[in-house]
Scaffold this active site. Structure first.
Site, PDB file in Angstrom:
ATOM      1  N   LYS A 134       0.838  -1.199   0.000  1.00 32.01           N
ATOM      2  CA  LYS A 134       0.000   0.000   0.000  1.00 32.01           C
ATOM      3  C   LYS A 134       0.869   1.244   0.000  1.00 32.01           C
ATOM      4  CE  LYS A 134      -4.346  -1.440   2.124  1.00 32.01           C
ATOM      5  NZ  LYS A 134      -5.275  -1.231   3.243  1.00 32.01           N
ATOM      6  N   ARG A 136     -18.926  -2.104  10.881  1.00 35.27           N
ATOM      7  CA  ARG A 136     -19.740  -0.912  10.643  1.00 35.27           C
ATOM      8  C   ARG A 136     -21.059  -1.257   9.951  1.00 35.27           C
ATOM      9  NH1 ARG A 136     -15.040   2.036   7.512  1.00 35.27           N
ATOM     10  NH2 ARG A 136     -15.143  -0.070   6.672  1.00 35.27           N
ATOM     11  N   SER A 157     -10.868   5.658   7.091  1.00 30.68           N
ATOM     12  CA  SER A 157      -9.678   6.472   6.800  1.00 30.68           C
ATOM     13  C   SER A 157      -9.757   7.015   5.378  1.00 30.68           C
ATOM     14  CB  SER A 157      -8.417   5.635   6.967  1.00 30.68           C
ATOM     15  OG  SER A 157      -8.321   5.138   8.272  1.00 30.68           O
TER      16      SER A 157
HETATM   17  O1  PNS Z   1      -7.399  -1.540   8.537  1.00 32.60           O
HETATM   18  P1  PNS Z   1      -7.445  -2.678   7.574  1.00 32.60           P
HETATM   19  O2  PNS Z   1      -6.656  -2.330   6.331  1.00 32.60           O
HETATM   20  O3  PNS Z   1      -8.851  -3.134   7.286  1.00 32.60           O
HETATM   21  O4  PNS Z   1      -6.714  -3.924   8.280  1.00 32.60           O
HETATM   22  C1  PNS Z   1      -6.596  -5.168   7.614  1.00 32.60           C
HETATM   23  C2  PNS Z   1      -5.662  -6.107   8.400  1.00 32.60           C
HETATM   24  C3  PNS Z   1      -4.333  -5.430   8.687  1.00 32.60           C
HETATM   25  C4  PNS Z   1      -6.297  -6.461   9.714  1.00 32.60           C
HETATM   26  C5  PNS Z   1      -5.472  -7.391   7.542  1.00 32.60           C
HETATM   27  O5  PNS Z   1      -5.134  -7.046   6.253  1.00 32.60           O
HETATM   28  C6  PNS Z   1      -4.410  -8.311   8.124  1.00 32.60           C
HETATM   29  O6  PNS Z   1      -4.589  -8.917   9.154  1.00 32.60           O
HETATM   30  N1  PNS Z   1      -3.268  -8.402   7.407  1.00 32.60           N
HETATM   31  C7  PNS Z   1      -2.112  -9.179   7.818  1.00 32.60           C
HETATM   32  C8  PNS Z   1      -1.941 -10.418   6.958  1.00 32.60           C
HETATM   33  C9  PNS Z   1      -2.789 -11.555   7.480  1.00 32.60           C
HETATM   34  O7  PNS Z   1      -2.718 -11.939   8.627  1.00 32.60           O
HETATM   35  N2  PNS Z   1      -3.634 -12.137   6.595  1.00 32.60           N
HETATM   36  C10 PNS Z   1      -4.490 -13.255   6.963  1.00 32.60           C
HETATM   37  C11 PNS Z   1      -5.885 -12.789   7.331  1.00 32.60           C
HETATM   38  S1  PNS Z   1      -6.820 -12.504   5.863  1.00 32.60           S
END
Ligand code: PNS
Length: 191
Positions: free
Chosen positions: A40, A89, A127
């Site tokens: 990102k 939400r 955000s």
């Molecule tokens: O604020 P966000 O972008 O909705 O958060 C998403 C997040 C960070 C919680 C998610 O992308 C995440 O846990 N990423 C780390 C990689 C992971 O563990 N993936 C497996 C679960 S799908």
């Protein structure tokens, strides 16, 4: 019981803070964990986001801000956390969040995902919405804490007077961040 509240937090919003505040009453400790995500293009660096979160949660003694990379469940295990905390939400969140919770369950049966329904007044907030408003010069004062509103408007190079700043921003002034990264990609939408 320790809960991890993982996310991008680019930047943290009043909706996130609502979840953190309520989570801090339910768990012994809440670790707000910023994902270091190379895929990102963020508005704020991980370091800036951590500082923003620390200022916004300084009144909550059992809340900590940290960053991580890789799988959230691995980070949770490393921090001896038993819970992943997420806010819901709307129905649109539900599908994605359920898939994530199920995936995480296959990766670690020891870790439970706990959802808190976002308070009504923040059910529209993300955000991305905040960045969209700020990009076009709108005020985000009612959506983020004052120190973050200031950071956001600095990012977009707005001449932005804060009437009653409640915090001195300890984050150094940001250079103007272009709407497009040097590679031509725009910051990705996120929660
Ligand atoms: O604020 P966000 O972008 O909705 O958060 C998403 C997040 C960070 C919680 C998610 O992308 C995440 O846990 N990423 C780390 C990689 C992971 O563990 N993936 C497996 C679960 S799908």
């Amino acid at each position: 019981m320790i809960a991890i509240y993982p996310g991008s937090f680019d930047p943290i919003t009043l909706g996130h803070l609502d979840i953190i505040q309520r989570g801090s009453r339910l768990f012994d400790k809440v670790i707000v964990a910023v994902l270091r995500n190379p895929n990102k293009v963020p508005l704020f660096t991980v370091q800036q986001r951590l500082e923003q979160i620390r200022i916004a949660t300084q009144h909550l003694p059992n809340v900590e801000a940290d960053s991580f990379d890789g799988l959230t469940v691995n980070y949770a295990q490393q921090r001896q956390a038993q819970v992943l905390l997420r806010g819901l939400r709307a129905i649109s969140d539900f599908e994605v969040e359920l898939q994530m919770a199920h995936t995480n369950k296959t990766l670690s049966t020891q870790i439970e995902t706990v959802f808190l329904a976002t308070s009504n007044e923040y059910s529209f907030l993300s955000s991305s919405v905040i960045k969209e408003i700020a990009r076009f010069g709108g005020s985000v004062d009612h959506l983020v804490p004052p120190h973050i509103a200031l950071d956001i408007h600095k990012c977009y190079n707005h001449n932005y007077p804060i009437a009653n700043p409640t915090t001195t921003a300890i984050i150094p002034p940001l250079q103007s961040i272009p709407m497009e990264s040097p590679t031509g990609t725009t910051p990705e939408a996120e929660v």
